[in-house]
Structures are given as structure tokens and as C-alpha cells.
Design a protein around this motif. Structure first.
Motif, PDB file in Angstrom:
ATOM      1  N   ARG A 133       0.828  -1.208   0.000  1.00 16.64           N
ATOM      2  CA  ARG A 133       0.000   0.000   0.000  1.00 16.64           C
ATOM      3  C   ARG A 133       0.866   1.263   0.000  1.00 16.64           C
ATOM      4  O   ARG A 133       0.606   2.217  -0.750  1.00 16.64           O
ATOM      5  N   LEU A 134       1.905   1.263   0.816  1.00 17.54           N
ATOM      6  CA  LEU A 134       2.812   2.411   0.885  1.00 17.54           C
ATOM      7  C   LEU A 134       3.537   2.617  -0.439  1.00 17.54           C
ATOM      8  O   LEU A 134       3.666   3.752  -0.925  1.00 17.54           O
TER       9      LEU A 134
ATOM     10  N   PHE B 112       2.531   1.714  -3.376  1.00 20.17           N
ATOM     11  CA  PHE B 112       1.551   2.178  -4.356  1.00 20.17           C
ATOM     12  C   PHE B 112       1.392   3.698  -4.265  1.00 20.17           C
ATOM     13  O   PHE B 112       1.430   4.407  -5.282  1.00 20.17           O
ATOM     14  N   ILE B 113       1.203   4.224  -3.055  1.00 17.01           N
ATOM     15  CA  ILE B 113       1.047   5.674  -2.859  1.00 17.01           C
ATOM     16  C   ILE B 113       2.312   6.408  -3.300  1.00 17.01           C
ATOM     17  O   ILE B 113       2.254   7.456  -3.955  1.00 17.01           O
ATOM     18  N   TYR B 114       3.461   5.850  -2.923  1.00 13.14           N
ATOM     19  CA  TYR B 114       4.750   6.437  -3.316  1.00 13.14           C
ATOM     20  C   TYR B 114       4.853   6.543  -4.832  1.00 13.14           C
ATOM     21  O   TYR B 114       5.234   7.596  -5.377  1.00 13.14           O
TER      22      TYR B 114
ATOM     23  N   VAL C 268       2.452   6.621  -7.088  1.00 14.03           N
ATOM     24  CA  VAL C 268       1.505   7.591  -7.632  1.00 14.03           C
ATOM     25  C   VAL C 268       2.052   9.011  -7.519  1.00 14.03           C
ATOM     26  O   VAL C 268       2.054   9.781  -8.486  1.00 14.03           O
ATOM     27  N   LEU C 269       2.550   9.382  -6.342  1.00  9.81           N
ATOM     28  CA  LEU C 269       3.099  10.730  -6.148  1.00  9.81           C
ATOM     29  C   LEU C 269       4.324  10.960  -7.029  1.00  9.81           C
ATOM     30  O   LEU C 269       4.466  12.013  -7.663  1.00  9.81           O
TER      31      LEU C 269
ATOM     32  N   ALA D 212      -0.725   1.945 -10.513  1.00 12.26           N
ATOM     33  CA  ALA D 212      -0.172   3.166  -9.917  1.00 12.26           C
ATOM     34  C   ALA D 212       0.347   4.100 -10.998  1.00 12.26           C
ATOM     35  O   ALA D 212       0.123   5.318 -10.955  1.00 12.26           O
TER      36      ALA D 212
ATOM     37  N   SER E 207       6.702  12.355  -2.258  1.00 13.35           N
ATOM     38  CA  SER E 207       7.117  10.971  -2.507  1.00 13.35           C
ATOM     39  C   SER E 207       8.463  10.679  -1.861  1.00 13.35           C
ATOM     40  O   SER E 207       8.684   9.591  -1.308  1.00 13.35           O
TER      41      SER E 207
ATOM     42  N   LEU F 137       8.245   9.653   1.678  1.00 11.89           N
ATOM     43  CA  LEU F 137       7.777   8.281   1.914  1.00 11.89           C
ATOM     44  C   LEU F 137       8.850   7.232   1.638  1.00 11.89           C
ATOM     45  O   LEU F 137       8.803   6.127   2.198  1.00 11.89           O
TER      46      LEU F 137
END
Length: 434
Positions: free
Chosen positions: A225-226, A228-230, A232-233, A358, A402, A405
Motif C-alpha cells: 500500500r505504501l 503504491f502511494i509512493y 503515484v506521487l 499506480a 514521494s 515516503l
């Protein structure tokens, strides 16, 4: 792993990318600056394909478990290439149709850009899964480096070729350029795929999961999950400028089509140098360190590009583009190698698909928000420059987020979190043998 195998994997990567070059380096500028279509509409059409990105998880997992004609990756890649080339080739026709009669041309635009985007999803997850299958963890960094080295060389060549073909810009010349690039891309991709994947190759046992279960696996694993967010940013920062960079130079500095098309080659050359520098850096200091260096340079490059508009100094635009391109190269190579490490046997296609989602989500958000922000601020200030500048600064802020993270991401923790799933796979394999 033989170099010829890596080279052929690189050619598939090249083929898919070539279908995007004329859209993202030339047609975007034609639609915004020449045809006077709203930047938000252009951004939405270019980003529309990425709305289909969740299908990558399904395609990757489906291909893990369902070979076609004895092949797990090749047929899905071929389907993707056909859609990519066909959709891209029809994109200029759709653009001129919308400029002439918007509502009559819009269905053609949705069809052309949608076909290209669906093909991108099919092809990308399939050939990256094939690369992961063939390379093994010890060869992945080298494989990724060569694949993206080849991609950027091809982008540079395509950019120069398009610039020459459009030296005397006419709609007829634009159509000819698109048809030529898409035909070459299709031929390269099919030729590279031929005989690359072994038929009826034994695969790691794969879990039979529904689409919702695959999404839940990614969403329910903290490291996945982390990451994925990383991604995207990170990718919003790197890719969000695609739709606006050439129109920025045209609207703010009055640069002609031939020159703005050449910017793709300048950026690509800088990115190529960054790719070459990444492998030794990653070996000495690790992939996360290389990713941090690349991301920092991307943020600096975006701020410098914004300053060219604020200060009204086109002379520093090209150096700023070079910094941005070099940082993009380092970041791309490091993060792609890291991405391929964030997989587990038996679910390679599913996780590569998730990281592809992503990528596509970042393109969707970055491109649409960039276009909409540019249009709103242009109307608000009655000046085109502030909208572009603020967009570039927002992308630099996304990159900074990003980077904050990145220290929390660990492939070791990811595999530890996925260990229960791996044990389930082993149990399934034992039951099957029994």
C-alpha cells in the motif's frame, strides 16, 4: 540471461512507447496551440486510457493462470500492441474531427484514445511480467537498465524524425508521421516477441483469486500500500508535465512546432545519461538511494522550468529540461528495478499489474489536474504563463512528498508481510502434487 533476450525485451518496451511519442510530444501541442482545444479536454483525452488501468491487475493475474496457445505473456502483449498502434494512428483524425465539430468528433476521440490506452494496459503488464519471468532477481536491474536505455534512444530518434517530418507543418504531414511511427512500432514489437517466450513453460503455482481479492491483497499489505502511494506521487511529478511542456514553450515563448517536437529528444538524451548512471550508483549505494537522488533532481528541474516562465528567460529552459530529464532517468531506472523486486512468486503478474495501475493512476491524475489547473488559472489571470508555472511547482511538491515516503519502503518487509501468502501457495502446490 543472454543479452539477446534482454535486447528483445527492450524492443517490446520500445514498440509500446513509440505509439505514445507522437501523441505526447506533438499532438498535444497541435490540439492546444493550433486547434485551440481546451487544455483540460486534451489532458482528459490523453489521460482517459489510464482510467482503464485497474484492468492491469486482472490481466496480470489472468495471464499467470491462463496461457493462450501455450503462452502466458505473448498473446496478451500482441493484443496490446495491436490496440496501441491502431488507437494512436487514429488520434490525429479524432483531433481534427473535434476541432471541426466537437460533438461529432468526440466519439472518435474516445474510441482512438481509449483503444490506445487499453492496449497500453494489456501490453505493459504482459511484457513486464515476461521480463520478470525471464530475468530473475539477480538480473533485473541490468534488464531494466537496458530496456529503458533502448526506450530512450528510440524516443530520441522518434523525436528527431518527427521534427524533420513536421519541418513544414501541414495536417497531411502530421497524418503521415503518425502512420509511419505506429507501423514501425507494430513491426518491431511483433518481431521481438516471435519465439521469445518458451511454449508451455512451467510456472510457479498461482492462487486462484477473484479481482476484488487481488485488490484487497495489495490494499491490505502495508508495504504494498505504501509503495503504491509512493509510485503515484512520484509519477505525477515525472509524468504530469507531458501534456503541457510543449504548449508551455509555444504559448509563453512562441516556439514553433518543429522546435517543441525536438524538446522530446533533448529530454530523452538527458534521461538516457541518467539511465546509464543509475546502475553503478544502485550497485554501490542501493536502489532507494539512487531513487532519492533522481527524485531530488526531478524536483529541482521542475522548479527551474517554472522559473523560466516567472523570469521570462527562455534561455534557461533547455538547461532546466536537461536537469529534469537526467533526474527522470535516474528515478525511472531505480524505481523500476525496485518495482520488480516488490513481487512474489506465483503472483508476479498481479503485483506488476498493481504497480502498472499506480503508473496509470498517476498519469490520469497528473495529466487531468495539470490541464484543468492550467485552464482555470489562465482564465483567472487572463494570462497563459501563471497556469503553467503553478502546475510545474505543484508537481515539484508531489515529488517532495514521494521522497518523504521513500525511507519507509523496504523490499525485505514487503516479502515478510507476503510470507503467509507464499506458504499458502506452497500448500496449494503440495495438494496439487498429491
Amino acid at each position: 540471461m543472454r543479452w539477446t533476450t534482454i535486447f528483445r525485451l527492450g524492443l517490446i518496451n520500445v514498440a509500446v512507447a513509440l505509439t505514445a511519442v507522437p501523441i505526447e510530444s506533438t499532438l498535444n501541442r497541435i490540439m492546444i496551440s493550433e486547434l485551440r482545444l481546451p487544455a483540460s479536454l486534451v489532458a482528459l483525452l490523453i489521460a482517459l486510457p489510464y482510467a482503464f488501468s485497474p484492468v492491469q491487475i486482472w490481466i496480470g493475474s489472468f495471464s499467470d493462470r491462463h496461457p493462450l496457445l501455450g503462452f502466458r505473456r505473448t498473446p496478451y502483449t500482441v493484443i496490446g500492441l495491436l490496440l496501441c498502434a491502431g488507437g494512436s494512428a487514429r488520434a490525429p483524425t479524432a483531433a481534427f474531427a473535434m476541432a471541426e465539430n466537437f460533438w461529432a468528433g468526440l466519439p472518435l476521440g474516445l474510441l482512438a484514445f481509449g483503444a490506445w490506452g487499453m492496449g497500453f494496459n494489456f501490453a505493459t503488464v504482459s511484457y513486464l511480467s515476461l521480463a520478470t519471468d525471464l530475468s530473475g532477481e539477480e538480473h533485473r536491474a541490468r534488464t531494466v537498465g537496458v530496456m529503458w536505455f533502448m526506450l530512450i534512444v528510440s524516443v530520441i530518434i522518434a523525436g528527431v524524425s518527427l521534427s524533420r517530418m513536421l519541418r513544414d507543418y501541414t495536417p497531411a504531414a502530421l497524418f503521415t508521421a503518425f502512420y509511419g511511427v505506429c507501423a514501425v512500432a507494430l513491426l518491431i514489437g511483433i518481431a521481438a516477441l516471435w519465439g521469445l517466450e518458451a511454449r508451455d513453460a512451467e510456472a510457479a503455482p498461482a492462487e486462484r483469486r477473484h479481482f476484488a481479492q487481488m485488490i484487497a491483497t495489495v490494499a491490505g499489505t502495508p508495504q504494498a500500500r505504501l509503495f503504491f502511494i509512493y509510485l503515484v506521487l512520484l509519477l505525477i511529478a515525472i509524468l504530469g508535465q507531458d501534456v503541457l511542456l510543449e504548449p508551455f514553450a509555444a504559448d509563453v515563448f512562441g516556439v514553433p512546432v518543429e522546435v517543441t517536437t525536438r524538446y522530446t529528444s533533448i529530454w530523452g538524451a538527458a534521461l538516457l545519461v541518467g539511465l546509464l548512471a543509475t546502475s553503478p550508483l544502485a550497485r554501490r549505494r542501493g536502489k532507494p538511494f539512487a531513487a532519492a537522488i533522481g527524485g531530488t533532481l526531478v524536483a529541482i528541474g521542475l522548479v527551474l522550468i517554472a522559473l523560466t516562465g516567472i523570469l521570462g528567460m527562455p534561455v534557461i529552459f533547455t538547461p532546466s529540461l536537461i536537469v529534469f530529464g537526467f533526474g527522470s532517468g535516474v528515478s525511472t531506472a531505480a524505481n523500476l528495478a525496485l518495482m520488480l523486486d516488490m513481487t512474489v512468486p506465483g503472483q508476479i503478474g498481479a503485483f506488476v499489474g498493481a504497480w502498472g495501475v499506480a503508473n496509470s493512476m498517476a498519469r490520469l491524475l497528473g495529466t487531468v489536474l495539470s490541464g484543468v489547473t492550467r485552464d482555470i488559472l489562465t482564465d483567472l489571470f487572463d494570462d497563459r504563463m501563471p497556469g503553467y508555472v503553478i502546475v510545474f511547482l505543484l508537481q515539484a511538491a508531489a515529488m517532495a512528498a514521494s521522497l518523504a515516503l521513500l525511507p519507509r519502503i523496504s523490499t525485505a518487509r514487503f516479502r515478510h508481510e507476503m510470507a503467509p501468502s507464499a506458504r499458502e501457495l506452497a500448500a496449494l502446490a503440495g495438494e496439487a502434487q498429491g
